[in-house]
Design a protein around this motif. Structure first.
Motif, mmCIF file in Angstrom:
data_model
loop_
_atom_site.group_PDB
_atom_site.id
_atom_site.type_symbol
_atom_site.label_atom_id
_atom_site.label_comp_id
_atom_site.label_asym_id
_atom_site.label_seq_id
_atom_site.Cartn_x
_atom_site.Cartn_y
_atom_site.Cartn_z
ATOM 1 N N GLU A 54 -16.987 3.644 3.783
ATOM 2 C CA GLU A 54 -17.609 3.565 5.050
ATOM 3 C C GLU A 54 -18.793 4.612 5.146
ATOM 4 O O GLU A 54 -20.057 4.192 5.722
ATOM 5 C CB GLU A 54 -16.661 4.145 6.334
ATOM 6 N N VAL A 59 -19.925 -1.061 3.813
ATOM 7 C CA VAL A 59 -19.274 -1.966 4.756
ATOM 8 C C VAL A 59 -20.580 -3.006 5.421
ATOM 9 O O VAL A 59 -20.210 -4.216 5.554
ATOM 10 C CB VAL A 59 -18.356 -1.586 6.081
ATOM 11 N N THR A 60 -21.542 -2.262 5.625
ATOM 12 C CA THR A 60 -22.597 -3.013 6.339
ATOM 13 C C THR A 60 -23.114 -4.100 5.246
ATOM 14 O O THR A 60 -23.539 -5.189 5.821
ATOM 15 C CB THR A 60 -23.724 -1.999 6.954
ATOM 16 N N GLY A 63 -20.817 -7.040 4.940
ATOM 17 C CA GLY A 63 -21.146 -7.675 6.291
ATOM 18 C C GLY A 63 -22.325 -8.608 6.125
ATOM 19 O O GLY A 63 -22.251 -9.828 6.716
ATOM 20 N N THR A 85 -15.749 -5.197 9.235
ATOM 21 C CA THR A 85 -15.227 -3.799 9.578
ATOM 22 C C THR A 85 -13.969 -3.970 9.985
ATOM 23 O O THR A 85 -13.332 -3.108 9.452
ATOM 24 C CB THR A 85 -16.138 -3.706 10.910
ATOM 25 N N THR A 88 -12.103 -4.159 6.612
ATOM 26 C CA THR A 88 -11.930 -3.055 5.556
ATOM 27 C C THR A 88 -11.570 -1.962 6.356
ATOM 28 O O THR A 88 -10.755 -0.647 5.848
ATOM 29 C CB THR A 88 -13.547 -2.628 5.191
ATOM 30 N N SER A 89 -11.606 -1.719 7.575
ATOM 31 C CA SER A 89 -11.121 -0.555 8.433
ATOM 32 C C SER A 89 -9.969 -1.126 9.495
ATOM 33 O O SER A 89 -8.841 -1.150 9.137
ATOM 34 C CB SER A 89 -12.444 -0.056 9.288
ATOM 35 N N SER A 93 -12.677 -0.250 15.272
ATOM 36 C CA SER A 93 -13.924 -0.158 14.694
ATOM 37 C C SER A 93 -14.506 -1.299 14.852
ATOM 38 O O SER A 93 -15.694 -1.194 15.165
ATOM 39 C CB SER A 93 -13.870 0.358 13.109
ATOM 40 N N ALA A 94 -13.910 -2.368 14.438
ATOM 41 C CA ALA A 94 -14.575 -3.622 14.727
ATOM 42 C C ALA A 94 -14.937 -4.039 15.992
ATOM 43 O O ALA A 94 -16.230 -4.603 16.385
ATOM 44 C CB ALA A 94 -13.815 -4.901 14.148
ATOM 45 N N VAL A 97 -18.264 -2.158 16.804
ATOM 46 C CA VAL A 97 -19.444 -2.778 16.308
ATOM 47 C C VAL A 97 -19.828 -4.082 17.030
ATOM 48 O O VAL A 97 -20.825 -4.387 17.295
ATOM 49 C CB VAL A 97 -18.973 -3.264 14.870
#
Length: 335
Positions: A54, A59-60, A63, A85, A88-89, A93-94, A97
């Motif tokens: 992260e 992650v970005t 994505g 997100t 992976t997390s 967190s998602a 976002v």
């Protein structure tokens, strides 16, 4: 530390273990510690790796890489970052976002329902995939099964809602994330709190199971659910674990499956199919209530997801009957 000290510690530990095994409370405590330690060995290293990923911004990048695929599900490309997100997390967190990208301003209820269902099926993959692998399920299969299942469900929902013109109204969001710190100290505190909660929950779960067994309620639950579980090829001994995983989450159901995979109390096929079912439908209470804050359709994220899990695992169970032992080993290998 010299050899004499090591022998003394080992002897003290052995004596303590024997003392605990001498009474029912001690045996219960040892069971809790055993299950929790198995979970810790998996979660802590993976959580640290995910944290580093992260911070590096991977992650970005991932994505953006999957953004072209989001058209398959009738979603804007930037929603790929939301789903990545989650994978992976975690869902929290998602959702943050999602809010930052203005998902509430650009999506319909149908689109949010599709995205939410995909997130509920495939999230927290580094940790939960490692837990699945610890039960004997091959990691590649665990990941492909959840990601593929999420994508299949997303495509089905998208085309169904489009063809029937359902849920095409703008979504109404009822949640706004709190701004959280990003320092290592805050992250460690959060993870420590999570592990403490996990220990408490495992303690309560194992105690409840023992109580239900003592009262004879366990047999009644098995009798009621056995016909339904037989439809997906799962034996009655896995009933408790399915209930726990479905209600509370894959981490808790998975931790019990890890124990059972080593004890031999449950057939290996049942462990594999139970893990597959929980991969698609778990934590129906907490995760469902959480994701509802984004405004999806409740029937979609709860009942449609549960029905999807039953159908897919039933098909998987039938497919296993046609696999040779060698090919079955590609999917599952007991620990």
């Amino acid at each position: 530390m010299d050899k004499t000290s090591n022998n003394t510690l080992s002897s003290s530990f052995t004596n303590l273990t024997r003392a605990l095994q001498a009474n029912i409370i001690g045996r219960w405590f040892l069971e809790v510690v055993y299950i929790f330690w198995g979970l810790i060995k998996i979660m802590v290293p993976v959580l640290i790796i995910v944290r580093v990923i992260e911070l590096l911004g991977w992650v970005t990048v991932l994505g953006k890489a999957i953004s072209p695929l989001m058209i398959w599900f009738g979603l804007p490309g930037d929603m790929g970052l939301v789903w990545m997100t989650a994978m992976t997390s975690n869902l929290y967190s998602a959702m943050a976002v999602f809010y930052q990208l203005g998902g509430a301003e650009q999506l319909t209820v149908a689109q949010v329902s599709v995205l939410s269902t995909m997130m509920l099926i495939a999230h927290g993959l580094p940790v939960e995939g490692s837990i699945a692998a610890a039960t004997g399920t091959k990691l590649w299969f665990a990941l492909c099964f959840r990601i593929g299942g999420a994508m299949l469900m997303g495509v089905i929902l998208h085309h169904t809602y489009t063809a029937l013109n359902l849920l095409q109204t703008p979504v109404t969001i009822t949640w706004q994330p709190e701004v959280q710190g990003n320092s290592w100290s805050e992250w460690f505190i959060l993870q420590a709190q999570t592990l403490v909660i996990a220990f408490v929950i495992i303690s309560v779960l194992t105690l409840v199971i023992r109580l239900l067994r003592f009262l004879g309620v366990e047999k009644l639950i098995h009798a009621l659910l056995s016909p339904l579980l037989r439809l997906i090829g799962v034996g009655p001994k896995a009933t408790n674990i399915i209930i726990i995983g479905v209600m509370l989450g894959l981490s808790y159901g998975g931790s019990l499956l890890i124990k059972e995979s080593k004890s031999g109390n449950i057939e290996k096929k049942d462990i594999f199919l139970t893990m597959a079912f929980l991969a698609l439908a778990h934590s129906l209470i907490e995760d469902t209530l959480l994701i509802l804050l984004l405004g999806p359709d409740l029937f979609t994220i709860l009942w449609a997801r549960l029905a999807f899990a039953f159908v897919i695992v039933a098909l998987l169970s039938q497919a296993l009957k046609r696999l040779s032992a060698k090919r079955y080993a590609w999917l599952y290998k007991p620990s």
